[in-house]
Write an enzyme that holds these catalytic residues in place. Structure first.
Site, PDB file in Angstrom:
ATOM      1  N   HIS A 132      75.536  85.162  98.895  1.00  0.00           N
ATOM      2  CA  HIS A 132      74.150  84.651  98.914  1.00  0.00           C
ATOM      3  C   HIS A 132      73.557  85.625  98.256  1.00  0.00           C
ATOM      4  O   HIS A 132      73.471  86.705  98.514  1.00  0.00           O
ATOM      5  CB  HIS A 132      73.990  84.334 100.250  1.00  0.00           C
ATOM      6  CG  HIS A 132      74.230  82.905 100.886  1.00  0.00           C
ATOM      7  ND1 HIS A 132      73.970  81.864 100.282  1.00  0.00           N
ATOM      8  CD2 HIS A 132      75.249  82.727 101.785  1.00  0.00           C
ATOM      9  CE1 HIS A 132      74.607  80.984 100.872  1.00  0.00           C
ATOM     10  NE2 HIS A 132      75.425  81.506 101.886  1.00  0.00           N
ATOM     11  N   CYS A 201      73.881  83.062  93.110  1.00  0.00           N
ATOM     12  CA  CYS A 201      72.837  81.649  93.008  1.00  0.00           C
ATOM     13  C   CYS A 201      71.882  82.613  91.949  1.00  0.00           C
ATOM     14  O   CYS A 201      71.153  83.886  92.133  1.00  0.00           O
ATOM     15  CB  CYS A 201      72.384  81.075  94.031  1.00  0.00           C
ATOM     16  SG  CYS A 201      73.423  80.144  94.617  1.00  0.00           S
ATOM     17  N   ARG A 210      73.685  80.465  87.932  1.00  0.00           N
ATOM     18  CA  ARG A 210      74.512  81.468  88.586  1.00  0.00           C
ATOM     19  C   ARG A 210      74.430  82.414  87.819  1.00  0.00           C
ATOM     20  O   ARG A 210      74.118  82.681  86.544  1.00  0.00           O
ATOM     21  CB  ARG A 210      75.834  81.183  88.783  1.00  0.00           C
ATOM     22  CG  ARG A 210      76.129  79.782  89.473  1.00  0.00           C
ATOM     23  CD  ARG A 210      76.271  80.190  90.898  1.00  0.00           C
ATOM     24  NE  ARG A 210      76.590  79.201  91.890  1.00  0.00           N
ATOM     25  CZ  ARG A 210      75.806  77.935  92.017  1.00  0.00           C
ATOM     26  NH1 ARG A 210      74.390  78.133  91.805  1.00  0.00           N
ATOM     27  NH2 ARG A 210      76.500  77.095  92.933  1.00  0.00           N
TER      28      ARG A 210
END
Length: 233
Positions: A132, A201, A210
């Protein structure tokens, strides 16, 4: 309905909506981080306990006249379970996260996720890992700071694997799965090798794209020899 009542009702609605927004912000910025920190710490404890229970001892050398033994295939990683620790000094001296098998939603809430089917640490191919950017501990918050030559160090309980970032992070779309191929497309690598791919991300609070970072294996070191130079500075 009087104008005063309409204004009052509207004001109360605004206060309610504002409170909900504040709660959502607190949840995403604070509570998911608390949960992720606890979960990651639990996975680290699991790994350390596992490594302590299963110390690795080198096999005795075969007789000189014997045929070299065929190494046994390693056991597959267990879905959703930790198998390594990953360190990136660029993100701070204390930055370390467990790497778990698969990149499912629940897995990435506890640490970093290994793309199932990609290489193991140190093997020929592409060891690919996702994390993340924001929420759940923000493990890859500083991803854009990665620069060529930065170390990415992986510990699987027996060996330290030191990879070196090859280029600045590369921006692409989520459907560009070739970035985790054995020879990742767009990396500039010319053929088979021992590679590592990190993905997260982009933008920071979105997921329309990405960010990708590629690295090559630079050095290995037995865990019994202590921490590698990249983590000793």
């Amino acid at each position: 309905m009087s104008v005063r009542l309409v204004v009052r009702t509207f004001s109360e609605l605004c206060v309610t909506v504002g409170a909900l927004i504040v709660l959502l912000v607190v949840y995403f910025l604070f509570w998911t981080g608390v949960r992720a920190a606890d979960a990651a710490e639990g996975e680290i404890d699991t790994l350390q306990s596992q490594w302590a229970r299963e110390p690795v001892t080198p096999a005795p050398p075969p007789p000189a006249s014997a045929e070299p033994p065929v190494p046994a295939a390693p056991a597959p990683y267990r879905d959703g379970k930790p198998f390594a620790m990953l360190h990136i000094p660029r993100f701070g001296s204390g930055w370390e996260w467990p790497v778990l098998e698969n990149t499912e939603v629940g897995t990435l809430q506890k640490g970093l996720g290994h793309y199932s089917g990609t290489a193991r640490p140190g093997d020929t191919g592409n060891f690919a890992v996702a994390g993340h950017r924001r929420t759940y501990g923000d493990p890859f918050k500083d991803f854009p700071k990665l620069r060529p030559g930065d170390a990415v160090v992986v510990n699987d309980g027996t060996t330290w694997f030191t990879y070196r970032i090859a280029r600045k992070p590369y921006r692409t779309v989520p459907t560009d799965t070739a970035v985790v191929d054995p020879v990742p497309r767009g990396s500039g690598f010319g053929g088979a090798g021992r590679y590592l791919t990190l993905t997260t991300c982009e933008p920071e609070w979105g997921s329309s794209h990405r960010l990708i970072a590629w690295a090559q294996l630079d050095a290995t070191r037995p865990v019994s020899d202590g921490r590698p130079p990249a983590l000793s500075r």
